[in-house]
Design a protein around this motif. Sequence first.
Motif, PDB file in Angstrom:
ATOM      1  N   GLY A 378      43.598  30.551  39.142  1.00  0.00           N
ATOM      2  CA  GLY A 378      43.221  32.770  38.628  1.00  0.00           C
ATOM      3  C   GLY A 378      43.408  33.483  40.074  1.00  0.00           C
ATOM      4  N   VAL A 379      44.841  33.876  40.801  1.00  0.00           N
ATOM      5  CA  VAL A 379      44.662  34.037  41.526  1.00  0.00           C
ATOM      6  C   VAL A 379      45.239  35.768  41.576  1.00  0.00           C
ATOM      7  CG1 VAL A 379      46.379  34.805  43.488  1.00  0.00           C
ATOM      8  CG2 VAL A 379      45.454  32.497  43.298  1.00  0.00           C
ATOM      9  N   THR A 380      45.516  36.031  40.576  1.00  0.00           N
ATOM     10  CA  THR A 380      46.035  37.673  39.989  1.00  0.00           C
ATOM     11  C   THR A 380      43.695  37.905  39.605  1.00  0.00           C
ATOM     12  OG1 THR A 380      47.737  36.998  38.936  1.00  0.00           O
ATOM     13  CG2 THR A 380      46.876  39.283  38.077  1.00  0.00           C
ATOM     14  N   ARG A 381      43.701  37.108  38.812  1.00  0.00           N
ATOM     15  CA  ARG A 381      41.668  38.028  38.251  1.00  0.00           C
ATOM     16  C   ARG A 381      41.382  38.492  39.827  1.00  0.00           C
ATOM     17  NH1 ARG A 381      37.899  35.033  38.773  1.00  0.00           N
ATOM     18  NH2 ARG A 381      38.682  33.372  38.824  1.00  0.00           N
ATOM     19  N   ARG A 382      41.363  37.234  40.922  1.00  0.00           N
ATOM     20  CA  ARG A 382      41.052  37.161  41.695  1.00  0.00           C
ATOM     21  C   ARG A 382      40.885  38.334  42.365  1.00  0.00           C
ATOM     22  NH1 ARG A 382      38.014  32.546  43.869  1.00  0.00           N
ATOM     23  NH2 ARG A 382      38.635  30.638  42.926  1.00  0.00           N
ATOM     24  N   ILE A 383      41.911  38.888  42.506  1.00  0.00           N
ATOM     25  CA  ILE A 383      42.791  40.304  43.528  1.00  0.00           C
ATOM     26  C   ILE A 383      42.458  41.902  42.768  1.00  0.00           C
ATOM     27  CG2 ILE A 383      44.695  41.636  44.001  1.00  0.00           C
ATOM     28  CD1 ILE A 383      44.556  39.268  46.009  1.00  0.00           C
ATOM     29  N   VAL A 384      42.553  41.231  41.766  1.00  0.00           N
ATOM     30  CA  VAL A 384      42.115  42.779  40.783  1.00  0.00           C
ATOM     31  C   VAL A 384      40.533  42.664  40.931  1.00  0.00           C
ATOM     32  CG1 VAL A 384      41.839  43.266  38.162  1.00  0.00           C
ATOM     33  CG2 VAL A 384      43.808  42.313  39.536  1.00  0.00           C
ATOM     34  N   GLU A 385      39.731  42.122  41.084  1.00  0.00           N
ATOM     35  CA  GLU A 385      38.113  42.048  41.152  1.00  0.00           C
ATOM     36  C   GLU A 385      37.955  42.082  42.890  1.00  0.00           C
ATOM     37  OE1 GLU A 385      36.554  38.625  37.453  1.00  0.00           O
ATOM     38  OE2 GLU A 385      36.674  37.829  39.976  1.00  0.00           O
ATOM     39  N   ALA A 386      38.488  41.781  43.324  1.00  0.00           N
ATOM     40  CA  ALA A 386      37.786  42.245  44.612  1.00  0.00           C
ATOM     41  C   ALA A 386      38.746  43.430  44.394  1.00  0.00           C
ATOM     42  CB  ALA A 386      39.306  41.340  46.012  1.00  0.00           C
ATOM     43  N   ALA A 387      39.168  44.024  44.432  1.00  0.00           N
ATOM     44  CA  ALA A 387      40.194  45.657  44.995  1.00  0.00           C
ATOM     45  C   ALA A 387      38.986  46.303  44.288  1.00  0.00           C
ATOM     46  CB  ALA A 387      41.563  46.405  44.280  1.00  0.00           C
ATOM     47  N   LEU A 388      38.995  45.816  43.180  1.00  0.00           N
ATOM     48  CA  LEU A 388      37.661  46.979  41.884  1.00  0.00           C
ATOM     49  C   LEU A 388      36.304  46.907  42.968  1.00  0.00           C
ATOM     50  CD1 LEU A 388      37.603  48.208  39.176  1.00  0.00           C
ATOM     51  CD2 LEU A 388      36.697  46.372  38.693  1.00  0.00           C
TER      52      LEU A 388
END
Length: 443
Positions: A378-388
């Motif tokens: 889930g790398v994409t999801r993790r990046i998006v959540e961390a940026a948010l």
Amino acid sequence: MGAQVFRDFTKNYPIITRGKGVFLYDRAGREYLDAVGGISVVNVGHGVPEVVAAMQEQADKVAFVHGGSFANEAAMALCEELATWAPKGMGHILLLSGGSEATETAMKLAHQYHLERGKADKYRIVSRWISYHGNTIGALSMSGRTAWRREFTPYLQNFPKIHPPYCYRCPYGKSYPGCGIACAEELERVITLEGAEGIAAFIAEPVIGTSAAGVTPPPEYYPRIREICDTHDILFIADEVITGIGRTGKNFGIEHWGVAPDMITTAKALSSGYVPLAAVILHDKVHDAIAKGSGHMTQGFTYSGHPLCSAVGLAVLKYLKSHELVENAARIGRLLLQRLDALKRFPIVGDVRGIGLLQGVEFVADQISKRPFPPEAGVTRRIVEAALAEGVMVVGGMSGMIDGVAGDHIQISPPYIFTETNVEQLVRALEAAVQKVMREVSV
Ligand SMILES: Cc1ncc(COP(=O)(O)O)c(C=O)c1O
């Protein structure tokens, strides 16, 4: 009690109450930098008074008439203006409400063009894998997005697909410029194998949008595609639902290759998201074949040429011109690409690519071998959540851009009013997000 249904039934979405410029604000007053323009939609920014005034003015005059019975001044004025944005010879415009309507309409018009010329068998559309042209059945048939097609395959047309011009992971294992543009040559091969007499058009996103954000073909690609289409009497449709109206720093993305398509579909940025609005822009060649043939289209939508939406579109186009925002998209885009490129110092950042304000960052488990992360990480999801969590909104492009299953990337496509300061805020948030995710996936 009524409740809104969302795409993800399990997720709690932040509730946005207002937007201003490049920022959105939620109920708790939290600020988010909109570094993706909604989803490559917002260009003039949120809350622009000139656009709101145009909306109100048109609503006071007349909000709706049906295009089957009446013409209206707002739609006529929008088409006149949009024609000044379009490549030479493309002054005929059909107004619609969304990107899928536009691509599906272009698909049917391609067939009608051939029908009018006595070539009734030409109806199939060639497209590319790792592409998105919309969600209705015709548009999804053209889309090369495995995850969204799978459930609906029984409904889909069996249209041929070629590989995308994805140089970072060349589908032929070659590298540019020694590759001979094998990815363009494949169009010729597929047309020959399938039979040109059954093929109406080839459709492509000039720069790939949501499926592999920012993937930009080499300079020879579209000129060769144009040549192949001409040889086989096949129309070339540029799907500019994302790349149109200045996002890549030129009015239409295809202009970077100096090639004229036969139809352009465009949507999102046409209204900057203030209302649903889309268009199919026809080359004289397509328009004239129909005008001199049957003289009518066997399709239409209730909201085609909607006066209120048209007035908003015109206000957006005028605002973009008077504030020179397409020029700004090109200028800030160059800085953004350079700043994002520096993220490659982190071992999970594999590729950074794009043009103007349509860019993408691809994540890998290993920079040398380009091995992707397993989808379940889930790398994409993790990046998006961390940026948010850092107050910056980016969008996870569809995962699976390598083989339909694996592949992680994010899309960055901010409003054209983005500034140097906004770029720095975005890059700082991404640095923090990448470092956090590296710790989580223990690279
Ligand atoms: C290139 C492209 N074409 C078509 C569409 C479909 O547009 P819509 O969602 O407005 O129907 C999209 C949506 O993201 C797109 O990116």
